[in-house]
Design a protein around this motif. Structure first.
Motif, PDB file in Angstrom:
ATOM      1  N   GLU A  67       4.962   4.005   6.605  1.00 34.12           N
ATOM      2  CA  GLU A  67       4.917   4.233   4.882  1.00 34.12           C
ATOM      3  C   GLU A  67       3.963   3.945   4.249  1.00 34.12           C
ATOM      4  O   GLU A  67       3.381   4.602   3.108  1.00 34.12           O
ATOM      5  CB  GLU A  67       6.393   3.427   4.376  1.00 34.12           C
ATOM      6  CG  GLU A  67       6.342   1.882   4.707  1.00 34.12           C
ATOM      7  CD  GLU A  67       6.739   1.405   6.092  1.00 34.12           C
ATOM      8  OE1 GLU A  67       7.129   0.249   6.067  1.00 34.12           O
ATOM      9  OE2 GLU A  67       6.974   2.072   7.035  1.00 34.12           O
ATOM     10  N   LEU A  70       1.283   6.594   4.900  1.00 30.15           N
ATOM     11  CA  LEU A  70       1.685   7.665   3.822  1.00 30.15           C
ATOM     12  C   LEU A  70       1.225   7.363   2.378  1.00 30.15           C
ATOM     13  O   LEU A  70       0.796   8.195   1.563  1.00 30.15           O
ATOM     14  CB  LEU A  70       3.090   8.073   4.025  1.00 30.15           C
ATOM     15  CG  LEU A  70       3.393   8.796   5.486  1.00 30.15           C
ATOM     16  CD1 LEU A  70       4.954   8.839   5.199  1.00 30.15           C
ATOM     17  CD2 LEU A  70       2.719   9.975   5.762  1.00 30.15           C
ATOM     18  N   ARG A  71       1.643   6.076   1.975  1.00 31.17           N
ATOM     19  CA  ARG A  71       1.008   5.783   0.556  1.00 31.17           C
ATOM     20  C   ARG A  71      -0.426   5.883   0.460  1.00 31.17           C
ATOM     21  O   ARG A  71      -1.094   6.544  -0.484  1.00 31.17           O
ATOM     22  CB  ARG A  71       1.785   4.423   0.167  1.00 31.17           C
ATOM     23  CG  ARG A  71       1.615   4.271  -1.032  1.00 31.17           C
ATOM     24  CD  ARG A  71       2.423   2.783  -1.329  1.00 31.17           C
ATOM     25  NE  ARG A  71       1.455   1.881  -1.872  1.00 31.17           N
ATOM     26  CZ  ARG A  71       1.599   0.676  -1.836  1.00 31.17           C
ATOM     27  NH1 ARG A  71       2.289   0.045  -0.943  1.00 31.17           N
ATOM     28  NH2 ARG A  71       0.545  -0.152  -2.575  1.00 31.17           N
ATOM     29  N   ILE A  73      -2.292   7.717   2.077  1.00 28.69           N
ATOM     30  CA  ILE A  73      -2.899   9.267   2.063  1.00 28.69           C
ATOM     31  C   ILE A  73      -2.556   9.765   0.779  1.00 28.69           C
ATOM     32  O   ILE A  73      -3.511  10.398   0.337  1.00 28.69           O
ATOM     33  CB  ILE A  73      -2.054  10.163   3.064  1.00 28.69           C
ATOM     34  CG1 ILE A  73      -2.530   9.560   4.739  1.00 28.69           C
ATOM     35  CG2 ILE A  73      -2.372  11.605   3.011  1.00 28.69           C
ATOM     36  CD1 ILE A  73      -1.649  10.214   5.438  1.00 28.69           C
ATOM     37  N   TYR A 101      -4.477  10.474   8.373  1.00 26.89           N
ATOM     38  CA  TYR A 101      -3.702  11.626   8.877  1.00 26.89           C
ATOM     39  C   TYR A 101      -3.828  11.541  10.591  1.00 26.89           C
ATOM     40  O   TYR A 101      -2.751  11.879  11.209  1.00 26.89           O
ATOM     41  CB  TYR A 101      -4.425  13.197   8.738  1.00 26.89           C
ATOM     42  CG  TYR A 101      -3.824  13.647   7.412  1.00 26.89           C
ATOM     43  CD1 TYR A 101      -2.562  14.136   7.449  1.00 26.89           C
ATOM     44  CD2 TYR A 101      -4.726  13.783   6.459  1.00 26.89           C
ATOM     45  CE1 TYR A 101      -2.146  14.577   6.195  1.00 26.89           C
ATOM     46  CE2 TYR A 101      -4.413  13.897   5.038  1.00 26.89           C
ATOM     47  CZ  TYR A 101      -3.174  14.513   5.084  1.00 26.89           C
ATOM     48  OH  TYR A 101      -2.618  15.167   3.800  1.00 26.89           O
ATOM     49  N   SER A 104      -1.080   8.917  11.122  1.00 21.89           N
ATOM     50  CA  SER A 104       0.188   9.604  10.940  1.00 21.89           C
ATOM     51  C   SER A 104       0.646  10.749  11.938  1.00 21.89           C
ATOM     52  O   SER A 104       1.551  11.459  11.937  1.00 21.89           O
ATOM     53  CB  SER A 104       0.416  10.371   9.648  1.00 21.89           C
ATOM     54  OG  SER A 104      -0.385  11.537   9.397  1.00 21.89           O
TER      55      SER A 104
END
Length: 168
Positions: A67, A70-71, A73, A101, A104
């Motif tokens: 998480e 993603l934040r 990114i 990326y 992730s």
């Protein structure tokens, strides 16, 4: 806290000495960067605030928590347009996006972004290392996929052979 900071700098050092790993960042470092951004937002100049945001983005994409990655990114994608005026800042932003990326699991997007970094700075060692890591990961994932497909075909062929043998 000091032990975590020590691990953080050790992992960064390992990355720069050539070991093929991206450093990790712990949650307490992220929390410190978030505090720094909040303080900079209150009354600092715009340049200092942007530096604080970059440090926070760096720590987020280097986190062990998906998480956070993603934040990071999302923050970096929002800041790419701001970095266009400065090629070095753009290179750093794109590289951090590539790290995000990679972390992730989107290795093809990461590889694409690393290629953009290398157009700006062709001999940048960090980007070259990340490019190799992406290529190795894509090859490994491809080999695993081929192995799974071959196993499935073998099981199906074995099942058909067993069914044919039973009918005789």
């Amino acid at each position: 806290m000091e032990a975590n900071i020590g691990k953080f700098f050790e992992s960064v050092g390992n990355f720069f000495t050539g070991s093929e790993q991206i450093p990790w960042c712990e949650r307490d470092i992220i929390a410190g960067c978030e505090r720094e951004v909040a303080e900079a937002q209150k009354g600092s100049n715009d340049e200092f605030f942007k530096e604080c945001l970059m440090r926070l983005s760096w720590s987020l994409v280097h986190s062990r928590h998906p998480e956070d990655v993603l934040r990071g990114i999302a923050m970096l994608e929002a800041s790419v347009s701001d970095a266009n005026s400065n090629p070095l800042q753009l290179r750093e932003t794109i590289y951090l996006l590539a790290v995000g990326y990679y972390r992730s699991g989107d290795y093809s997007k990461s590889r694409e972004l690393v290629e953009q970094c290398l157009m700006i700075a062709p001999a940048w060692r960090q980007a070259l290392t990340l490019k190799k890591m992406n290529e190795d990961r894509i090859k490994r994932d491809g080999a695993i996929g081929i192995g799974i497909a071959a196993t499935a075909v073998g099981l199906i062929a074995g099942g058909i052979a067993a069914a044919v043998a039973r009918k005789k």
